[in-house]
Design a protein around this motif. Structure first.
Motif, PDB file in Angstrom:
ATOM      1  N   ASP A 462       0.830  -1.211   0.000  1.00 24.19           N
ATOM      2  CA  ASP A 462       0.000   0.000   0.000  1.00 24.19           C
ATOM      3  C   ASP A 462       0.864   1.260   0.000  1.00 24.19           C
ATOM      4  OD1 ASP A 462       0.711  -0.779   2.600  1.00 24.19           O
ATOM      5  OD2 ASP A 462      -1.053   0.128   3.535  1.00 24.19           O
ATOM      6  N   SER A 463       2.007   1.205   0.690  1.00 24.50           N
ATOM      7  CA  SER A 463       2.916   2.355   0.646  1.00 24.50           C
ATOM      8  C   SER A 463       3.535   2.490  -0.737  1.00 24.50           C
ATOM      9  CB  SER A 463       4.012   2.206   1.695  1.00 24.50           C
ATOM     10  OG  SER A 463       5.062   3.112   1.428  1.00 24.50           O
ATOM     11  N   PHE A 487      -1.648  -4.906  -1.535  1.00 27.31           N
ATOM     12  CA  PHE A 487      -1.598  -5.600  -0.245  1.00 27.31           C
ATOM     13  C   PHE A 487      -1.717  -4.515   0.822  1.00 27.31           C
ATOM     14  CE2 PHE A 487       0.645  -9.912  -1.176  1.00 27.31           C
ATOM     15  CZ  PHE A 487      -0.395 -10.242  -2.035  1.00 27.31           C
ATOM     16  N   ASN A 489      -2.014  -3.366   4.224  1.00 23.43           N
ATOM     17  CA  ASN A 489      -1.843  -3.674   5.659  1.00 23.43           C
ATOM     18  C   ASN A 489      -1.794  -2.389   6.497  1.00 23.43           C
ATOM     19  OD1 ASN A 489       0.628  -2.762   4.815  1.00 23.43           O
ATOM     20  ND2 ASN A 489       1.836  -4.312   5.884  1.00 23.43           N
ATOM     21  N   GLY A 491      -0.137   0.254   6.161  1.00 22.94           N
ATOM     22  CA  GLY A 491       1.091   1.003   6.386  1.00 22.94           C
ATOM     23  C   GLY A 491       2.342   0.383   5.803  1.00 22.94           C
ATOM     24  N   ILE A 492       3.449   0.986   6.219  1.00 26.70           N
ATOM     25  CA  ILE A 492       4.783   0.588   5.792  1.00 26.70           C
ATOM     26  C   ILE A 492       5.256  -0.529   6.720  1.00 26.70           C
ATOM     27  CG2 ILE A 492       7.166   1.402   5.603  1.00 26.70           C
ATOM     28  CD1 ILE A 492       6.021   4.208   5.016  1.00 26.70           C
ATOM     29  N   TYR A 493       5.492  -1.682   6.176  1.00 28.54           N
ATOM     30  CA  TYR A 493       5.928  -2.901   6.891  1.00 28.54           C
ATOM     31  C   TYR A 493       4.810  -3.532   7.717  1.00 28.54           C
ATOM     32  CZ  TYR A 493      10.376  -0.389   6.125  1.00 28.54           C
ATOM     33  OH  TYR A 493      11.413   0.328   5.593  1.00 28.54           O
TER      34      TYR A 493
END
Ligand code: ADP
Ligand code: TPW
Ligand code: MG
Length: 579
Positions: A462-463, A487, A489, A491-493
């Motif tokens: 998504d990022s 994908f 989620n 956020g980042i990671y």
């Protein structure tokens, strides 16, 4: 047919201007003469009319929403076609937006030409504040393989020829071509103009390896007890697929594909060691690099990743200075990969000894174990999805549709997709490359669809998606067969971080439950929201069948990922970091 000024309808048949041409038309004719018939860019002063005229003259001119995406599109067009991808930008800010992609092309050894309009030289050089004033040539130089400026219409042909040769010959890379506004309007005699154009002959000449280098490499390989071949994206770029297959299969050695070399030989090939990566890197005693650098992606050829087994490296590369860049290379083979692979295969003759059976067996059984271990995770139907459940579905779809091109960026989304999704054909996987850059996604997807005519599946964190997300409008506008799976989620990671100080959201999280699918709907594409692997499968298959621009918002458990995906170890650590 050349597009002299009168053919645009500007001048009548008996107009004296019919014998004239100008910078606009010379540049268009020069591009067409050299088969450069697609331009990726963003219009504006001083290149708006150039784009219009190019389109009218039969060049496909694709307008983007941001030059960086247009640049990434051009860079990957270069990788896919072995012709320089062309990006066209306006001066200063447009140029700078395109420059990231030019540097990326150079870093990844992709041939690309960034053509930028620029302001009036006399004013720029005296720093008198021209419209979008900037010394673009000087700024581009350190970031590309070569940079040229054309000041006179009669030099356009030579200027483009030099740019093409610099981009594709030897180690490919990015080239900057500076076209000051005044150049476009310069007029010259049409006949002289035609004569000034250059059709580049043999732009990327074959470079044959020296026979003694080939023999040296074969001697080292023959003595190996645990040989390994590493295929890199240079091997994919070379389009020498048959020669590479012959080299791998005649040698009998296990091979390890780097990310964008996946599919050069299928990941399901009996010699593929992709699922036994750690083992082969640690234990191999002779490693033959084919179009792959010993950079960070291969831990510089040393350290823990490579274990204690002493290693000898053979390296096939077109760039002589690549040799010994990180460790000593005992057998450098300098030349183009097609010629080198063919020479090596010829040198092996018909009686090359089989690779040692115990080594081949050890690698195969490790690989089979790892594949078996992974299998149940890929079949889970959890909601919210984890990465493996979602990727299990995509893996089957890619297997059933081996012609589709997979674009991939993100952290967990990248690392896990690379590991899980087998590739079956050459040059079908394109991703973040040497820098691990976010933002290639939509530009790559667009160029892949345009250059190959094949369906594209873009698997995006998504990022990662956010860096080029506005190009969904471009995808819809040109009705490209692109299916984007986000994908999501949050956020980042991971989407679970909390700011310990309260107040603002944590630095790595986004709006919870964002509906990226609705962005696609805003432009007339298909948006789908899915929460299970079954739904994901249906949605992707429908998109690939219909060829309609589609964006699937796939909800992934925000707690499923890990910091930086597989490369968390590269983060510097503070001794003061709280426990
Ligand atoms: P990867 O990231 O897949 O490991 P790299 O980008 O590090 O691959 O390496 C690609 C290498 O391939 C570069 O060193 C480049 O010089 C080389 N290369 C590119 N095209 C050719 C070619 N046609 N013949 C030989 N070497 C090539
Ligand atoms: C131009 C740093 C590496 S990976 C990543 C960033 C911002 C995004 C990871 O989140 P995503 O994936 O895409 O949602 P996932 O599945 O792990 O949640 N700026 C540039 N390039 C890089 N590499 C970064 C920042 C980075
Ligand atoms: Mg994410």
């Amino acid at each position: 047919m050349p597009t002299t000024a009168n053919q645009t309808g500007a001048a009548g048949a008996d107009d004296p201007q019919q014998d004239l041409t100008d910078g606009f038309h010379l540049m268009i004719d020069a591009l067409k003469l050299n088969g450069l018939t697609t331009i990726y860019g963003v219009p504006g002063i001083p290149i708006t009319d150039f784009g219009r005229m190019a389109q009218a003259a039969g060049i496909r001119v694709l307008s983007f929403r941001h030059e960086q995406s247009a640049g990434y599109a051009a860079s990957i067009a270069g990788f896919l076609t072995r012709k320089p991808g062309v990006c066209l930008t306006v001066s200063a800010p447009g140029f700078l937006n395109g420059l990231t992609a030019l540097a990326h092309a150079t870093t990844n050894c992709f041939p690309m030409i960034l053509i930028s309009g620029s302001s009036e030289r006399e004013i720029v050089d005296l720093q008198q504040g021209d419209y979008e004033e900037m010394d673009q040539l000087a700024i581009a130089k350190p970031l590309c393989k070569a940079a040229f400026r054309v000041l006179h219409a009669q030099d356009i042909g030579i200027g483009l020829a030099r740019a093409i040769r610099a981009a594709v010959s030897g180690r490919p890379g990015g080239v900057y071509l500076d076209l000051p506004a005044k150049l476009f309007g310069q007029v010259m005699n049409a006949k002289a103009g035609r004569k000034s154009l250059v059709k580049v002959v043999d732009a990327a000449p074959a470079q044959l390896p020296a026979p003694e280098a080939v023999k040296r490499a074969l001697d080292v390989l023959k003595a190996a007890k645990k040989p390994l071949i590493i295929l890199g994206k240079g091997a994919a770029y070379a389009q020498a697929d048959d020669a590479i297959r012959a080299l791998v299969e005649t040698s009998g050695a296990p091979f390890l594909p780097m990310s964008m070399a996946k599919g050069l030989l299928p990941d399901t090939h009996p010699q593929c060691a992709g699922a036994a990566r750690s083992l082969v890197l640690k234990e191999a005693d002779v490693v033959m690099l084919v179009g792959a650098r010993l950079n960070w992606l291969l831990s510089h050829g040393k350290g823990k990743t490579w274990g204690d087994t002493p290693k000898q490296f053979i390296q096939i590369d077109i760039e002589p200075r690549e040799m010994d860049s990180n460790v000593g290379i005992v057998a450098p083979v300098v030349g183009d990969i097609g010629s080198c692979a063919a020479a090596l295969v010829a040198g092996m003759g018909g009686h090359w000894p089989a690779a040692p059976a115990d080594w081949v067996k050890t690698v195969a059984s490790k690989r089979d174990d790892n594949v078996a271990k992974m299998a149940p995770r890929l079949m889970n139907n959890n909601a919210p999805m984890d990465y493996h459940g979602a990727l299990g579905v995509l893996r089957s779809i890619v297997k059933e549709r081996p012609d589709a091109i997979l674009v991939n960026e993100g952290a967990n989304t990248l690392d896990l997709a690379r590991g899980v999704i087998d590739m079956h054909r050459p040059r079908k996987r394109i991703d973040v490359g040497t820098w691990g850059v976010m933002g290639i996604g939509m530009g790559y997807a667009i160029a892949a669809a345009v250059e190959t005519g094949k369906p594209v599946l873009a698997v995006e964190g998504d990022s990662a998606f956010g860096f080029s997300g506005m190009e969904v409008e471009t995808i819809c506008r040109y009705r490209l067969p692109v299916c984007i799976v986000i994908f999501n989620n949050d956020g980042i990671y991971r989407g679970t971080d909390v700011n310990p100080a309260g107040g603002d959201a944590a630095t790595t999280v986004f709006v919870k439950g964002a509906r990226y699918d609705r962005m696609m709907e805003a432009f007339g594409g298909v948006g789908v929201h899915v929460t299970t692997p079954d739904e994901l499968k249906r949605a992707v298959n429908a998109a690939m069948d219909s060829g309609q621009p589609t964006l699937i918002n796939a909800v992934i458990d925000p707690a499923a990922g890990s910091e930086s995906g597989r490369i968390g170890n590269l983060n510097p650590q503070s001794v003061l970091k709280k426990k």
